[in-house]
Design a protein around this motif. Structure first.
Motif, mmCIF file in Angstrom:
data_model
loop_
_atom_site.group_PDB
_atom_site.id
_atom_site.type_symbol
_atom_site.label_atom_id
_atom_site.label_comp_id
_atom_site.label_asym_id
_atom_site.label_seq_id
_atom_site.Cartn_x
_atom_site.Cartn_y
_atom_site.Cartn_z
ATOM 1 N N PRO A 57 3.566 0.507 -5.419
ATOM 2 C CA PRO A 57 4.154 -0.308 -6.480
ATOM 3 C C PRO A 57 4.946 0.557 -7.464
ATOM 4 O O PRO A 57 4.658 1.747 -7.634
ATOM 5 C CB PRO A 57 2.939 -0.941 -7.164
ATOM 6 N N GLU A 58 5.940 -0.036 -8.070
ATOM 7 C CA GLU A 58 6.782 0.708 -9.007
ATOM 8 C C GLU A 58 5.935 1.281 -10.136
ATOM 9 O O GLU A 58 5.096 0.595 -10.710
ATOM 10 C CB GLU A 58 7.857 -0.208 -9.590
ATOM 11 N N PRO A 85 -2.521 -7.118 -3.353
ATOM 12 C CA PRO A 85 -1.492 -6.534 -4.230
ATOM 13 C C PRO A 85 -1.965 -6.358 -5.671
ATOM 14 O O PRO A 85 -1.609 -5.363 -6.323
ATOM 15 C CB PRO A 85 -0.335 -7.535 -4.135
ATOM 16 N N GLN A 142 -1.966 -2.843 -7.755
ATOM 17 C CA GLN A 142 -1.289 -2.702 -9.040
ATOM 18 C C GLN A 142 -2.224 -2.086 -10.087
ATOM 19 O O GLN A 142 -1.833 -1.191 -10.841
ATOM 20 C CB GLN A 142 -0.784 -4.064 -9.516
#
Length: 295
Positions: free
Chosen positions: A26-27, A278, A282
């Motif tokens: 993830p970014e 997800p 995160q």
């Protein structure tokens, strides 16, 4: 200038060509447990060290960061450098806001020295209880250090092995800051997640909301070897129970690995096996380390 310090003959150097991970991070993902070794002679290893590693400096660490797709690093002081945090602090300063550090200090540390490291990006200290890596330290020394750092909002990283937790637990509960446990307290993965040793660690986290865990180092815990199937149930259980108090890191350049040297890209691909959702990914890779180290 210091002389070049030759690494131990049985030392395994880090993987020279790690794969590009299949798993897309993830970014803003953080590698929340890694190290720098030297390079010597610029940053000599400590005379009292238990091992002499390969050189693995900041330039190689940050090249790996970019290759794997991480945005930031948390650099943990390596025992081979003792209480000389120069290499770690230099790496933090070089990265600016993209790195934070965990120091190793003695009871003699001053407020001014803590403030200087804090300005460089250090956010905690590490207490090592693994007897094969460090000499024993009186608990009073650790309590003195804890009292000095808590005013800066720092936390404490603790490293121990599963068989020592029962003895250590009363002391850990005395520490006045957030605690982050390295590598889940190194469970023996041959015993199963229901074994009293691992359940003691789960119970410790359940009863103490200030205790976090790094769900790291399958390569260090495995008995079966890659792809580390025997390790999966342990970090998966902790991520599932404590999604807001878990961190992940590569452990690059993987000190004291004797059986095999992991591919760091393959380690990144291990993440969705222990944090499949997800929202778990995160928290594990972005939200939790940002809250602990960058808030």
């Amino acid at each position: 200038m210091s002389e070049i310090q030759t690494m131990d003959a049985d030392w395994l150097e880090f993987h020279p060509d790690p794969k590009v991970p299949d798993f897309k991070l993830p970014e803003g993902a953080v590698d929340a447990h890694c190290h720098v070794f030297g390079p010597s002679p610029e940053f000599p290893f400590a005379p009292e060290r238990k091992y002499t590693p390969c050189n693995a400096g900041k330039d190689q660490l940050y090249a790996l960061r970019d290759h794997l797709g991480f945005a930031r690093n948390v650099i943990v002081q390596a025992t081979c450098h003792g209480k000389d945090n120069s290499a770690m602090v230099d790496a933090c300063r070089t990265a600016g806001d993209l790195a934070r550090g965990i120091a190793s200090v003695g009871a003699e540390i001053t407020e001014a020295e803590i403030a200087e490291m804090d300005a460089a990006g250090v956010r905690g200290v590490r207490f090592n209880f693994v007897k094969r890596l460090v000499d024993s330290t009186p608990q009073e020394v650790f309590l003195t250090i804890a009292d000095k750092i808590k005013a800066f909002g720092w936390h404490i990283v603790v490293y121990f092995e599963a068989q020592d937790l029962e003895e250590l637990e009363p002391f850990l509960k005395k520490l006045p800051t957030t605690l982050v446990v390295d590598h889940m307290g190194r469970p023996d993965v041959t015993k199963g997640v229901d074994h009293p040793d691992f359940q003691r660690f789960i119970r410790l986290m359940e009863e103490n909301e200030t205790i976090w865990s790094k769900v790291t180092c399958p390569e260090r815990l495995t008995k079966a070897g890659p792809p580390y199937d025997d390790v999966v149930p342990y970090p998966a259980a902790i991520v599932d129970r404590f999604p807001d108090r878990v961190l992940w890191g590569t452990d690059w350049p993987h000190p004291n690995m004797k059986s095999h040297m992991p591919d760091d890209g393959a380690l990144v691909d291990f993440i969705p096996r222990i944090a499949p959702a997800p929202e778990q990914q995160q928290k594990l890779l972005v939200d939790n380390p940002m809250r602990l180290y960058w808030a």
